[in-house]
Design an enzyme around this catalytic site. Structure first.
Site, mmCIF file in Angstrom:
data_model
loop_
_atom_site.group_PDB
_atom_site.id
_atom_site.type_symbol
_atom_site.label_atom_id
_atom_site.label_comp_id
_atom_site.label_asym_id
_atom_site.label_seq_id
_atom_site.Cartn_x
_atom_site.Cartn_y
_atom_site.Cartn_z
ATOM 1 N N GLN B 221 24.365 0.726 13.760
ATOM 2 C CA GLN B 221 25.342 1.909 13.957
ATOM 3 C C GLN B 221 24.150 2.920 14.092
ATOM 4 O OE1 GLN B 221 28.265 0.137 11.084
ATOM 5 N NE2 GLN B 221 28.985 2.060 11.845
ATOM 6 N N ARG B 368 34.764 2.200 6.852
ATOM 7 C CA ARG B 368 35.400 3.031 7.930
ATOM 8 C C ARG B 368 35.909 4.460 7.187
ATOM 9 N NH1 ARG B 368 39.776 0.879 12.434
ATOM 10 N NH2 ARG B 368 39.853 2.674 13.429
ATOM 11 N N CYS B 369 34.906 5.132 6.431
ATOM 12 C CA CYS B 369 35.397 6.508 5.864
ATOM 13 C C CYS B 369 33.958 7.132 5.753
ATOM 14 C CB CYS B 369 36.026 5.965 4.477
ATOM 15 S SG CYS B 369 34.936 5.507 3.131
ATOM 16 N N GLU B 738 38.678 7.688 11.101
ATOM 17 C CA GLU B 738 38.797 6.885 9.774
ATOM 18 C C GLU B 738 39.970 7.633 8.949
ATOM 19 O OE1 GLU B 738 35.138 8.319 8.856
ATOM 20 O OE2 GLU B 738 34.079 6.404 9.319
#
Lengths: 187, 794
Positions: B221, B368-369, B738
């Site tokens: 990523q 996802r945060c 998110e």
């Protein structure tokens, strides 16, 4: 000769048993010499270079590797290539016609049924298999038919809508389906 | 005539995704799809034990297998100073274990062979002798005075504590508690979970001896950060390293860290001078790569009896496994846990946070945060509900009463963040109206009389997004910002590249929309490329919902630079001075004669064919955007559930989401992100967790044991929106990917707790599996989910 992965091993070791198989993939007869332990997913991906079939979990759970085997959805990561000998396999590359997308593909695009795209080929093939046997599924029937395919991005809601969109399109306007009812271009 | 922005795919257009064309045809290009000439395949041998000393490794049988080219061990890595690598959190992590194994699944050896089947055969032929050591599987064990030292490799490390940190005003908080009418306390565990993108990790390292250049195709990523890390490890300068991150099959934070497999494949390629591909299998992925969560809370709220929150006191212990290996974009070691209570007007707060080593896989990734925000918001919303219950105050009312008001911005949170905008009360009211709050209360009472258990749960949360800014955030010392490069060709068609990296968020679609909004070039005339460090401008990658707040802002800013040059070209073409030029979407015109104008495309052509004297030709530029502050989207999630008192099974009746993420670039994509996030929230609340037995064995090493929701279990969601533009973002966007994962879990858990509130049970730790709910219902006691699960107790 295609041993395990043809691109790196053109000549298999002498003691590796190989078996010649012929599989009809997306309507085309293709032959390969394979080790009996070679998985169908790897035959498709490595030997035939059809990389739209993805391997996600190796345990028949995620469904990313779903292909149609004589029209039925199977998970190619836990099926041996030799089992496909003499059978027909459809992969995502075989979904679209020469110029037109399959309605399931259109549905996924139009209803935002994908995000990262990794689970998408398996989802679409599972959906096609459903629609081939049940052209007018309920939402519950769609959800059940897709319950062997995992998606981590979309939350499924749009995937279900995509399949219902495709069902609608495939039934066509004559059946009251109104295949273009979601089309933004329509008034 | 002014262009219709939505028709050209600009801001607010639900433009169909560009990237879908290849994904629906199966022609995406994921790492495992790439084949290079002469490529070899690598497999990893992993430790079966959680904690053990390695007494010997015998690789001789593996070397004998035809087709095997290399067997790598830690000892061979150590000879090249590569047995250990730096993590993105300034810790060290073993690449291949030399002295000890410290978690089940740790990398012990690698085999490189003609194909992965042969490599796996050879892994099985390696004989490792282990001397088992006592495993530590939770913070309580890790902090015990006689606990074995897990990281005895680290000089000066005398215990299992990674960090011990505090923030807030201790004295003011103590005063608030002294003045309180009521103190509400709650102990919670946010369980360990694995982000589990369906595509596992992988890399193809290709070292070219003739040029000394290393190219690595990689599931990452954050390609530029990885390039910096590889430069450190491989002792090659950055310009000799090219990281290419092609299509990614999801990331969710799991593909930010540097994993030993990447490093081993690089070394193997350097040694063998051939490309080496490593594709992780799912079990390897689930047991060894970046976990999230695993945080214990002791929380206290000081309250006035009318429900006003006077003070907050929190202590967290987090389990990071054997190596502190997440990306840590903040000098605060607990990440953004202290973003908690940001939406409430709280006078005083104090937070202490400790992180520990255990014999588990490295954890703490931002799943996802924005780093520890998910835990922070979950704890916040569970604490607020518990306080409301204890004081007998309606759970909507206690929030209404304590929210920061619309005219109180900018607002300083109790831990010192500055929030800029929001309509918290409005979001709540929209949600309450949509779910039929008052009516549901009546239904609930009626149902209760018939023995049915209905419950409603609210979660209101705000998430700090857009890491940056560079004053406060860095990774490995590299300041956080992001970038965009726009090249407009002669025809007015363009290529845009950014330092972000999409993994399903739809950058190829939305970045084009931002350019269309700024320049009036139709979005379809712009292609977007990301993920290749040789071509993309330097950027920090995509995680923590930072793409739109930071990279998206850079896209705006580079388009504005292009527009500024195009204005000069327009003045030249129209033969007037620049001051006489006006802009409307896609066109410059003479102020006094609006019919006299030139399009942006005509300016582009002129940039290469007809520039004024003294002007550099060309129409391209780069922008680096350092955000002035974080962005703070807000959301309200309300769940209604029915709990079966006979089985503990609970069903979601409705889930209403109201998201205020500022201006929405592509509403279709925004809604898709919210639905995906809500599903992950439902997963955490209902089934998805990885636990460990008392021996440190990972329970959840495949999708039969690690439960992820399918289309069958996942409920439908009802989405609503409130739009409060971010005042400091170029287009007013705040980020959204998110929010639902962060704020959603508390809504589901609060709803189940509301349904069983008559039992006096105050907490069931996630996931709320039917057996846990049934245990709570039948005993009237709280149910802890804290590992270890004792599997062999007799």
């Amino acid at each position: 000769m295609t041993s395990l992965f043809s691109e790196i091993s053109p000549e298999p070791a002498a003691d590796v048993p190989v078996r010649r198989i012929t599989v009809t993939v997306n309507g085309q007869r293709r032959s390969a010499d394979v080790e009996p332990r070679l998985l169908l997913a790897h035959l498709l991906r490595q030997a035939f270079r059809l990389t739209g079939t993805h391997t996600g979990c190796d345990t028949t759970n995620c469904g990313a590797c779903t292909v149609l085997y004589d029209g039925q959805p199977v998970k190619s990561c836990t099926m041996l290539a030799v089992q496909a000998d003499g059978h027909e396999v459809t992969t995502v590359e075989g979904l679209a016609g020469a110029s037109e997308l399959h309605p399931v593909q259109e549905g996924f695009r139009d209803e935002h049924g994908l995000q990262c795209g990794f689970c998408t080929p398996g989802m679409m093939l599972a959906a096609k298999a459903l629609l081939d046997r049940n052209p007018d599924p309920t939402e519950d029937e769609v959800r059940w038919a897709l319950s062997g395919n995992l998606c981590r991005c979309t939350g499924y809601q749009n995937i279900v809508k995509s399949v219902l969109w495709a069902a609608d399109k495939m039934r066509g306007p004559d059946t009251g389906g109104g295949g273009d009812r979601h089309d933004e271009e329509q008034p | 005539m002014t262009l219709d922005e939505v028709k050209i795919g600009g801001l607010g257009a639900s433009r169909k995704r560009v990237e879908d064309n290849r994904f629906i045809r199966g022609t995406g290009n994921y790492v495992d799809d790439i084949v290079l000439p002469d490529m070899l395949h690598m497999e990893i041998l992993r430790s079966p034990l959680a904690h053990a000393r390695i007494t010997s490794i015998d690789t001789s049988k593996a070397w004998e297998i035809p087709g095997v080219h290399l067997v790598l061990t830690g000892e061979m890595m150590a000879a090249r100073n590569l047995a250990w690598m730096p993590t993105l959190s300034y810790d060290t992590q073993a690449v291949l274990a030399t002295d000890k194994v410290r978690f089940q699944g740790q990398e012990v050896a690698c085999v490189i062979a003609d194909d992965p089947y042969t490599a796996k055969d050879a892994c099985e032929a390696i004989v490792v002798d282990y001397e088992p050591l006592a495993p530590i599987v939770n913070p309580e064990q890790a902090l015990a005075p006689d606990a074995p030292l897990i990281r005895d490799d680290k000089e000066g490390q005398a215990d299992n504590v990674i960090f011990d940190w505090e923030v807030g005003d201790r004295e003011a908080t103590e005063r608030a508690f002294a003045e309180a009418d009521h103190v509400s306390t709650l102990d919670l565990h946010y369980p360990r979970s694995h982000p589990s993108p369906i595509e596992a990790c992988g890399s193809i390292a290709d070292f070219d001896r003739s040029t000394s250049k290393l190219t690595v195709y990689m599931t990452t990523q954050a390609p530029h950060i990885i390039r910096a890390a590889v430069a450190l490890v491989a002792e090659l300068p950055e310009h000799m390293i090219r990281i290419i991150s092609p299509d990614l099959g999801g990331g969710f934070g799991n593909k930010v860290p540097v994993y030993p497999g990447y490093v081993a494949s690089i070394l193997a390629s350097i040694l063998l001078e051939r490309p080496v591909k490593w594709i992780e299998d799912k079990s390897g992925n689930l047991i060894s790569t970046g976990f999230g969560r695993d945080v214990y809370l002791k929380g206290e709220l000081a309250l006035r009896k009318d429900g006003k929150i006077l003070g907050v006191r929190m202590h967290t212990d987090s389990d990071h496994g054997a190596f502190f290996a997440d990306a840590q974009p903040s000098k605060f070691k607990i990440g953004l846990m202290h973003s908690t209570f940001a939406c409430y007007d709280v006078g005083a707060a104090h937070l202490t946070a400790r992180g520990v080593y255990t014999n588990k896989a490295p954890g703490g990734v931002a799943y996802r945060c924005s780093f520890r925000v998910t835990e922070a918001m979950f704890f916040q919303e569970r604490m607020v509900q518990a306080a409301a219950d204890e004081l007998g105050i309606d759970q909507a009312e206690i929030r209404r009463m304590n929210f920061v008001r619309d005219d109180d911005f900018p607002h300083r949170t109790p831990f010192g963040f500055l929030t800029d905008s929001g309509q918290y009360g409005k979001c709540l009211e929209v949600g309450l109206e949509a779910v039929g709050y008052a009516d549901f209360a009546r239904q609930k009472e009626e149902a209760r009389r018939r023995g049915r258990l209905l419950g409603i749960g609210i979660s209101t949360m705000t998430e700090p997004l857009g890491a940056g800014n560079s004053r406060e955030y860095d990774i490995l010392g590299i300041k956080m910002f992001d970038s965009a490069e726009l090249r407009v060709h002669t025809s007015g068609k363009a290529i845009l590249r950014t330092g972000a990296k999409t993994q399903g968020q739809g950058h190829e679609t939305t970045w084009g929309q931002i350019v269309a909004h700024e320049l009036g070039i139709p979005a379809e005339d712009i292609i977007v490329e990301e993920g290749d460090t040789d071509t993309a401008p330097f950027g920090m990658g995509t995680y923590a919902s930072r793409s739109t707040p930071v990279a998206g802002a850079a896209v705006s800013m580079v388009a504005r630079k292009i527009r500024a040059k195009a204005r000069k070209l327009a003045a030249h073409l129209l033969e007037v001075s620049e001051e006489d030029i006006e802009w409307e979407l896609g066109r410059f015109y003479v102020r006094s004669a609006p019919d006299r104008g030139v399009t942006i495309q005509e300016c582009a052509m002129a940039a290469y064919t007809n520039v004024p004297d003294g002007m550099e030709p060309g129409l391209e530029n780069t922008a680096y955007y350092d955000p002035p502050n974080l962005t703070w989207p807000f959301a309200c999630y309300i769940a209604t559930v029915e709990v079966d008192p006979e089985t503990g099974v609970w069903d979601v009746l409705n889930l209403v989401a109201v998201d205020d993420c500022g201006v929405r670039i592509n509403p279709m994509i925004v809604e898709g992100q919210i639905m995906g996030g809500l599903t992950e929230a439902f997963a955490m609340a209902s089934m998805q967790f990885i636990t460990f037995d008392a021996d440190g064995n990972c329970v959840g090493s495949n999708y039969m044991d690690y439960l992820l929701p399918t289309a069958w279990e996942t409920p439908g969601f009802e989405l609503h929106e409130v739009v409060t533009p971010c005042p400091h973002h170029p287009i007013g966007a705040k980020g959204v990917g998110e929010c639902a994962t962060v704020g959603g879990p508390a809504a589901f858990v609060n709803a189940v707790m509301d349904a069983i509130s008559h039992t006096g049970v105050r907490n069931i730790d996630m996931p709320l599996l039917p057996d846990r709910v049934y245990e709570a219902l039948s005993t009237g006691r709280d149910v802890s989910g804290a590992p270890p699960v004792k599997t062999d107790e007799s």
